[in-house]
Motif scaffolding. Structure first.
Motif, PDB file in Angstrom:
ATOM      1  N   ASN A  45       9.703   4.748 -63.725  1.00  0.00           N
ATOM      2  CA  ASN A  45      10.186   6.023 -63.225  1.00  0.00           C
ATOM      3  C   ASN A  45       9.247   7.139 -63.676  1.00  0.00           C
ATOM      4  O   ASN A  45       8.474   6.972 -64.615  1.00  0.00           O
ATOM      5  CB  ASN A  45      11.605   6.307 -63.723  1.00  0.00           C
ATOM      6  N   VAL A  47       8.846  11.044 -65.090  1.00  0.00           N
ATOM      7  CA  VAL A  47       9.467  12.190 -65.743  1.00  0.00           C
ATOM      8  C   VAL A  47       8.697  13.412 -65.273  1.00  0.00           C
ATOM      9  O   VAL A  47       7.516  13.556 -65.568  1.00  0.00           O
ATOM     10  CB  VAL A  47       9.428  12.081 -67.281  1.00  0.00           C
ATOM     11  N   PHE A  79       7.389   5.500 -69.041  1.00  0.00           N
ATOM     12  CA  PHE A  79       7.477   6.383 -67.885  1.00  0.00           C
ATOM     13  C   PHE A  79       6.093   6.875 -67.490  1.00  0.00           C
ATOM     14  O   PHE A  79       5.142   6.769 -68.252  1.00  0.00           O
ATOM     15  CB  PHE A  79       8.324   7.633 -68.221  1.00  0.00           C
ATOM     16  N   ILE A 119      14.120  13.092 -63.675  1.00  0.00           N
ATOM     17  CA  ILE A 119      13.720  11.689 -63.579  1.00  0.00           C
ATOM     18  C   ILE A 119      13.623  11.372 -62.092  1.00  0.00           C
ATOM     19  O   ILE A 119      14.578  11.589 -61.343  1.00  0.00           O
ATOM     20  CB  ILE A 119      14.745  10.744 -64.246  1.00  0.00           C
ATOM     21  N   LEU A 146      16.046  10.164 -71.259  1.00  0.00           N
ATOM     22  CA  LEU A 146      14.996   9.144 -71.216  1.00  0.00           C
ATOM     23  C   LEU A 146      15.557   7.768 -71.515  1.00  0.00           C
ATOM     24  O   LEU A 146      15.196   6.791 -70.846  1.00  0.00           O
ATOM     25  CB  LEU A 146      13.877   9.475 -72.217  1.00  0.00           C
ATOM     26  N   TYR A 149      17.211   5.925 -68.583  1.00  0.00           N
ATOM     27  CA  TYR A 149      16.349   5.362 -67.531  1.00  0.00           C
ATOM     28  C   TYR A 149      15.222   4.511 -68.087  1.00  0.00           C
ATOM     29  O   TYR A 149      14.337   4.090 -67.344  1.00  0.00           O
ATOM     30  CB  TYR A 149      15.784   6.497 -66.673  1.00  0.00           C
TER      31      TYR A 149
END
Length: 150
Positions: A45, A47, A79, A119, A146, A149
């Motif tokens: 994912n 950020v 991330f 996100i 954080l 995810y």
């Protein structure tokens, strides 16, 4: 003569230190398409962080309390981090970067709240966001975001 060489050595050591510190920030990406490409390739994912580097006091506090915190380093590999700076000083960004950042501001931060941490999935869709930062300086909710995810 000896003090002259000492000054030169100190100057070189200082330069090397700054060079190493700047490398620690290399986890940031500054372009959405690049972030999505890395995100897809590495199945991570994104950020997305909106900050005002030269005017937003809560952004500066969040930088110190969250992004510079030792706990944050555990998330750097989990991330893709996209930084969108919206400074008041127009000379801090290139014309291209300013154009990119303002496009992202219109698309992902319509309310223009700072700081804003979102996100995104690999396609750039917002999954969740957290806006603002308290003067109590507790990044707990940012770490929870954080973790959710990760």
């Amino acid at each position: 003569m000896g003090s002259k060489y000492l000054c030169i050595c100190l100057f070189l050591v200082t330069l090397l230190s700054f060079g190493q510190n700047s490398k620690s920030d290399t986890f940031w990406v500054y372009n959405l398409e690049e972030a999505k490409e890395i995100s897809k390739k590495e199945n991570k994912n994104i950020v997305l962080y909106f900050g005002g580097s030269d005017w937003c006091r809560p952004c500066m506090m969040l930088q110190e309390d969250f992004f510079d915190d030792y706990k944050f380093t555990t998330y750097k590999k989990a991330f893709v981090f996209l930084y969108v700076d919206i400074p008041r000083n127009r000379n801090l960004l290139t014309a291209e970067q300013k154009e990119e950042n303002y496009k992202l501001l219109e698309a992902y931060n319509k309310k223009k709240t700072f700081p804003l941490v979102s996100i995104l999935n690999t396609k750039g869709k917002v999954l969740e966001e957290l806006s603002g930062y308290s003067s109590l300086r507790d990044p707990k909710y940012h770490f929870e975001l954080l973790e959710k995810y990760n």
